[in-house]
Design a protein around this motif. Structure first.
Motif, short mmCIF file in Angstrom:
data_model
loop_
_atom_site.label_atom_id
_atom_site.label_comp_id
_atom_site.label_asym_id
_atom_site.label_seq_id
_atom_site.Cartn_x
_atom_site.Cartn_y
_atom_site.Cartn_z
N ALA A 196 4.92 3.53 -6.68
CA ALA A 196 6.15 3.09 -7.33
C ALA A 196 6.26 1.57 -7.34
O ALA A 196 6.91 1.00 -8.20
N LYS A 197 5.61 0.92 -6.37
CA LYS A 197 5.68 -0.53 -6.28
C LYS A 197 4.34 -1.04 -5.77
O LYS A 197 3.71 -0.42 -4.92
N GLN A 198 3.91 -2.17 -6.31
CA GLN A 198 2.66 -2.76 -5.85
C GLN A 198 2.87 -3.29 -4.43
O GLN A 198 3.82 -4.01 -4.16
N PRO A 199 1.98 -2.94 -3.51
CA PRO A 199 2.12 -3.46 -2.15
C PRO A 199 1.78 -4.94 -2.12
O PRO A 199 0.92 -5.40 -2.87
N PRO A 200 2.44 -5.68 -1.25
CA PRO A 200 2.04 -7.08 -1.08
C PRO A 200 0.62 -7.13 -0.50
O PRO A 200 0.18 -6.21 0.17
N ARG A 201 -0.05 -8.21 -0.76
CA ARG A 201 -1.42 -8.38 -0.24
C ARG A 201 -1.44 -8.23 1.28
O ARG A 201 -2.35 -7.62 1.84
N GLY A 202 -0.42 -8.75 1.94
CA GLY A 202 -0.35 -8.66 3.40
C GLY A 202 -0.25 -7.23 3.89
O GLY A 202 -0.76 -6.90 4.97
N ALA A 203 0.40 -6.36 3.13
CA ALA A 203 0.51 -4.95 3.52
C ALA A 203 -0.86 -4.28 3.45
O ALA A 203 -1.22 -3.48 4.31
N VAL A 204 -1.64 -4.62 2.42
CA VAL A 204 -2.99 -4.07 2.29
C VAL A 204 -3.84 -4.54 3.46
O VAL A 204 -4.57 -3.75 4.09
N GLN A 205 -3.74 -5.83 3.80
CA GLN A 205 -4.50 -6.37 4.92
C GLN A 205 -4.09 -5.69 6.23
O GLN A 205 -4.96 -5.32 7.04
N ALA A 206 -2.80 -5.51 6.43
CA ALA A 206 -2.31 -4.87 7.66
C ALA A 206 -2.82 -3.44 7.77
O ALA A 206 -3.27 -3.01 8.84
N LEU A 207 -2.77 -2.69 6.68
CA LEU A 207 -3.22 -1.30 6.71
C LEU A 207 -4.73 -1.23 6.98
O LEU A 207 -5.19 -0.37 7.73
N CYS A 208 -5.49 -2.13 6.39
CA CYS A 208 -6.93 -2.17 6.65
C CYS A 208 -7.20 -2.44 8.13
O CYS A 208 -8.05 -1.78 8.74
N ARG A 209 -6.47 -3.38 8.71
CA ARG A 209 -6.64 -3.67 10.14
C ARG A 209 -6.29 -2.45 10.99
O ARG A 209 -7.01 -2.10 11.92
N MET A 210 -5.18 -1.80 10.65
CA MET A 210 -4.73 -0.63 11.41
C MET A 210 -5.73 0.52 11.33
O MET A 210 -5.93 1.25 12.28
N ALA A 211 -6.37 0.66 10.17
CA ALA A 211 -7.32 1.75 9.96
C ALA A 211 -8.73 1.37 10.44
O ALA A 211 -9.62 2.21 10.45
N GLY A 212 -8.90 0.10 10.80
CA GLY A 212 -10.21 -0.36 11.27
C GLY A 212 -11.27 -0.37 10.20
O GLY A 212 -12.41 0.00 10.44
N THR A 213 -10.88 -0.80 9.00
CA THR A 213 -11.83 -0.82 7.89
C THR A 213 -11.94 -2.23 7.32
O THR A 213 -11.05 -3.06 7.51
N GLU A 214 -13.02 -2.48 6.61
CA GLU A 214 -13.25 -3.77 5.96
C GLU A 214 -12.23 -4.00 4.85
O GLU A 214 -11.96 -3.11 4.06
N GLN A 215 -11.69 -5.21 4.79
CA GLN A 215 -10.64 -5.54 3.83
C GLN A 215 -11.16 -5.95 2.46
O GLN A 215 -10.45 -5.81 1.47
N ALA A 216 -12.38 -6.44 2.37
CA ALA A 216 -12.87 -7.09 1.14
C ALA A 216 -12.75 -6.18 -0.08
O ALA A 216 -12.29 -6.62 -1.13
N ARG A 217 -13.17 -4.93 0.02
CA ARG A 217 -13.17 -4.04 -1.13
C ARG A 217 -11.75 -3.77 -1.62
O ARG A 217 -11.47 -3.86 -2.82
N LEU A 218 -10.85 -3.44 -0.70
CA LEU A 218 -9.48 -3.15 -1.12
C LEU A 218 -8.77 -4.40 -1.63
O LEU A 218 -7.96 -4.32 -2.55
N LEU A 219 -9.06 -5.56 -1.05
CA LEU A 219 -8.43 -6.79 -1.54
C LEU A 219 -8.95 -7.15 -2.93
O LEU A 219 -8.20 -7.68 -3.75
#
Length: 121
Positions: free
Chosen positions: A36-59
């Motif tokens: 419904a809404k685009q997540p802020p870039r920081g939210a994507v980074q936070a979720l990647c950190r929480m899930a323990g995954t590389e951020q580059a692809r999702l960013l």
């Protein structure tokens, strides 16, 4: 959004727990994960950190989505005619997308020319 939902599921956390562990509210996460809404870039980074995954692809996907996401557009019928050029922010977003596409094509073409053998002659 599917990738974000997959990462959220990987953590095993509820939306409330995800909100508690990040700077984003439960309702915000709900909007981001539903599309419904685009997540802020920081939210994507936070979720990647929480899930323990590389951020580059999702960013990289976030950057592409950001070029086309309707930023702050009010719901309602579009005013300009279909044949009229996009105006203001829409034009800048279209132009940025066109430039990125051109750059990708140029890099791919240069790479292709680089690996092709040079004919003897």
């Amino acid at each position: 959004m599917e990738q974000l939902r997959t990462l959220k599921d990987r953590t095993g956390w509820s939306l409330a727990e995800l909100a508690r562990r990040t700077a984003y509210s439960k309702s915000s996460w709900q909007r981001y994960l539903s599309g419904a809404k685009q997540p802020p870039r920081g939210a994507v980074q936070a979720l990647c950190r929480m899930a323990g995954t590389e951020q580059a692809r999702l960013l990289a996907l976030w950057d592409l989505a950001d070029l086309t996401w309707p930023h702050g557009a009010a719901a309602g019928p579009a005013e300009p005619a279909a044949h009229a050029p996009p105006a203001g922010a829409d034009y800048r977003r279209w132009r940025a997308a066109a430039l990125v596409s051109f750059a990708v094509i140029a890099v791919l073409l240069a790479g292709l020319l680089w690996v092709l053998p040079v004919g003897s002659g």
